[in-house]
Design a protein around this motif. Structure first.
Motif, PDB file in Angstrom:
ATOM      1  N   UNK A  79     -11.277  17.660  -4.694  1.00 19.75           N
ATOM      2  CA  UNK A  79     -10.549  17.799  -3.427  1.00 19.75           C
ATOM      3  C   UNK A  79      -9.305  16.919  -3.433  1.00 19.75           C
ATOM      4  N   UNK A  80      -8.200  17.469  -2.934  1.00 14.82           N
ATOM      5  CA  UNK A  80      -6.973  16.690  -2.771  1.00 14.82           C
ATOM      6  C   UNK A  80      -6.948  16.133  -1.353  1.00 14.82           C
ATOM      7  N   UNK A  81      -6.837  14.825  -1.233  1.00 13.63           N
ATOM      8  CA  UNK A  81      -6.867  14.154   0.065  1.00 13.63           C
ATOM      9  C   UNK A  81      -5.760  13.110   0.133  1.00 13.63           C
ATOM     10  N   UNK A  82      -5.348  12.729   1.336  1.00 16.12           N
ATOM     11  CA  UNK A  82      -4.424  11.593   1.468  1.00 16.12           C
ATOM     12  C   UNK A  82      -5.207  10.293   1.273  1.00 16.12           C
ATOM     13  N   UNK A  83      -4.770   9.471   0.326  1.00 13.39           N
ATOM     14  CA  UNK A  83      -5.503   8.249   0.009  1.00 13.39           C
ATOM     15  C   UNK A  83      -4.527   7.087  -0.062  1.00 13.39           C
ATOM     16  N   UNK A  84      -4.898   5.981   0.550  1.00  8.33           N
ATOM     17  CA  UNK A  84      -4.090   4.771   0.492  1.00  8.33           C
ATOM     18  C   UNK A  84      -4.429   4.017  -0.787  1.00  8.33           C
ATOM     19  N   UNK A  85      -3.440   3.858  -1.653  1.00  6.00           N
ATOM     20  CA  UNK A  85      -3.601   3.176  -2.930  1.00  6.00           C
ATOM     21  C   UNK A  85      -3.026   1.768  -2.796  1.00  6.00           C
ATOM     22  N   UNK A  86      -3.861   0.782  -3.024  1.00  5.59           N
ATOM     23  CA  UNK A  86      -3.402  -0.606  -2.880  1.00  5.59           C
ATOM     24  C   UNK A  86      -2.585  -1.034  -4.099  1.00  5.59           C
ATOM     25  N   UNK A  87      -1.791  -2.066  -3.934  1.00  2.96           N
ATOM     26  CA  UNK A  87      -0.934  -2.549  -5.021  1.00  2.96           C
ATOM     27  C   UNK A  87      -1.748  -3.345  -6.033  1.00  2.96           C
ATOM     28  N   UNK A  88      -1.235  -3.399  -7.258  1.00  2.99           N
ATOM     29  CA  UNK A  88      -1.900  -4.185  -8.295  1.00  2.99           C
ATOM     30  C   UNK A  88      -1.959  -5.658  -7.893  1.00  2.99           C
ATOM     31  N   UNK A  89      -0.911  -6.139  -7.275  1.00  2.00           N
ATOM     32  CA  UNK A  89      -0.871  -7.546  -6.857  1.00  2.00           C
ATOM     33  C   UNK A  89      -1.993  -7.871  -5.887  1.00  2.00           C
ATOM     34  N   UNK A  90      -2.204  -6.993  -4.901  1.00  2.00           N
ATOM     35  CA  UNK A  90      -3.246  -7.242  -3.910  1.00  2.00           C
ATOM     36  C   UNK A  90      -4.640  -7.103  -4.509  1.00  2.00           C
TER      37      UNK A  90
ATOM     38  N   UNK B 284       0.830  -1.192   0.000  1.00  2.00           N
ATOM     39  CA  UNK B 284       0.000   0.000   0.000  1.00  2.00           C
ATOM     40  C   UNK B 284       0.868   1.247   0.000  1.00  2.00           C
ATOM     41  N   UNK B 285       0.491   2.239  -0.806  1.00  2.00           N
ATOM     42  CA  UNK B 285       1.185   3.526  -0.749  1.00  2.00           C
ATOM     43  C   UNK B 285       0.164   4.615  -0.443  1.00  2.00           C
ATOM     44  N   UNK B 286       0.564   5.549   0.387  1.00  2.00           N
ATOM     45  CA  UNK B 286      -0.315   6.643   0.796  1.00  2.00           C
ATOM     46  C   UNK B 286       0.153   7.918   0.111  1.00  2.00           C
ATOM     47  N   UNK B 287      -0.735   8.486  -0.705  1.00  2.00           N
ATOM     48  CA  UNK B 287      -0.359   9.678  -1.463  1.00  2.00           C
ATOM     49  C   UNK B 287      -1.428  10.751  -1.317  1.00  2.00           C
ATOM     50  N   UNK B 288      -1.026  11.987  -1.559  1.00  2.00           N
ATOM     51  CA  UNK B 288      -1.977  13.081  -1.655  1.00  2.00           C
ATOM     52  C   UNK B 288      -2.381  13.246  -3.106  1.00  2.00           C
TER      53      UNK B 288
END
Length: 390
Positions: free
Chosen positions: A175-186, A2-6
């Motif tokens: 709106x720009x928010x911090x969002x956890x983006x899951x991996x393609x594998x998962x 998981x990566x957390x991005x704005x």
């Protein structure tokens, strides 16, 4: 991993669609959903997603293309808003009756007239009865998660119905928010490739959408209704699977605040977070009020809703659309119908607010609470903030 991005929520939706490995995207830009399909067009052009991107001449054509593509067994996505959703109207019924698992993001926006590009729920409330599963998110993370879950719900062989994921226009889309983006594998583990039950195939021909003569039309509608009602258990199952895999919990009806509070706010969409903040302040001041948030709008989760409001003496229903001539908003109408069979019914206060994108503050929700305590507008409705009413 998981990566957390704005990121802008619309771009997060595009990323979710990419992670879902869709086969076909039918796209027509309309404010405020334009950034979603713009980003998807770039993703496809860059070779990051192997999909057919179909730029069409109208929203009516977008849904028509989505229906045709889904009928061939493709995983299909589109997005729209407001007048675009209205223009799709006749085809939306066809998608659900053909049991096609299309996923569509609806960037909720006011309907004309007068012309408005700002947010309320009048677009989707005009499409309540299209036979689609309908979900509402409060923030960007929820919209990202629900978009991926929508494909798994729609494509389940026990469901096979289109799903609309609703998010408030501008309030969320831009709106720009911090969002956890899951991996393609998962995501690949969570969402397997779509395996259609039936599809248009010249090698194994089938008929789709034949004439419904009077002798079979009612039976077809009953079957469609039972499928929609039965989808609730699958929605709940997919929510549970998501929590087990990614740790974020979803319920078809969600609660916030002290269970013993006898005044309950009913909300859908992003205003729910503002209500939550207002109630936190009220409860700090010694008041006891709580909140029930509707995550699944269709099929309406009657049993879970009644359980959530148990013990309530006053219910404050927040509507974001006018149901003209009905003496209450569409959500209040649903609440009243659900409570009708109950031997003991709470008082209902219906406030229709935030129309056409008008701001509604924490203090205003506190004022609604105070009005409910006085008994004013009991079993009635008020279009909130109209200057002449003040």
């Amino acid at each position: 991993m998981t990566k957390r991005i704005g990121t802008e929520v619309s771009l997060a939706v595009a990323e979710a669609v990419k992670l879902a490995n869709v086969d076909v995207i039918a796209a027509y830009p309309i404010t405020p959903q334009t950034h979603i399909v713009e980003e998807l067009s770039q993703i496809v052009a860059n070779g990051e997603l192997e999909a057919a991107f179909i730029p069409v001449e109208s929203e009516h054509s977008a849904m028509s293309a989505a229906v045709g593509a889904s009928a061939t067994g493709a995983r299909v996505y589109t997005a729209t808003s407001s007048q675009g959703l209205a223009l799709m109207h006749e085809i939306l019924f066809i998608a659900s009756n053909l049991r096609l698992p299309i996923v569509m993001t609806i960037a909720n926006r006011a309907l004309s007239g007068p012309i408005s590009i700002w947010n309320d729920h009048s677009d989707i409330m005009a499409e309540r009865d299209i036979g689609w599963i309908q979900l509402f998110g409060e923030n960007g993370q929820e919209i990202f998660d629900l978009t991926i879950m929508a494909f798994k719900i729609a494509e389940d062989k026990r469901v096979l119905l289109p799903v609309g994921v609703n998010m408030d226009g501008f309030i969320l889309t831009h709106m720009i928010e911090p969002i956890e983006i899951e991996s393609q594998e998962d995501i690949n583990k969570f969402l397997p490739p779509y395996k259609p039950q039936l599809k248009l195939d010249v090698e194994q021909p089938v008929s789709m959408g034949p004439v419904g003569v009077p002798e079979i039309y009612a039976e077809a509608k009953k079957q469609q209704e039972m499928a929609l009602l039965g989808s609730k258990s699958i929605v709940k199952q997919v929510f549970t699977e998501w929590e087990e895999m990614f740790g974020r919990k979803y319920k078809v009806i969600e609660e916030n605040g002290p269970k013993e509070a006898d005044t309950v706010f009913i909300t859908m969409g992003s205003l729910g977070e503002t209500v939550m903040s207002a109630l936190n302040e009220l409860n700090t001041d010694g008041v006891k009020a709580r909140q029930v948030r509707i995550r699944l709008w269709r099929p309406f989760p009657e049993e879970e809703f009644l359980e959530a409001i148990a013990g309530a003496k006053k219910i404050i229903v927040i509507d974001r659309a006018v149901s003209f001539g009905a003496h209450h908003g569409p959500v209040a109408s649903e609440v009243k119908a659900t409570l009708y069979k109950q031997s003991s019914r709470p008082e209902i206060y219906n406030f229709i607010c935030g129309l056409g994108g008008r701001d509604v503050t924490r203090d205003e929700f506190k004022q609604m609470y105070e009005l409910a305590q006085t008994g004013k507008y009991k079993d009635e409705y008020l279009i909130w903030g109209v200057r002449e009413d003040d």
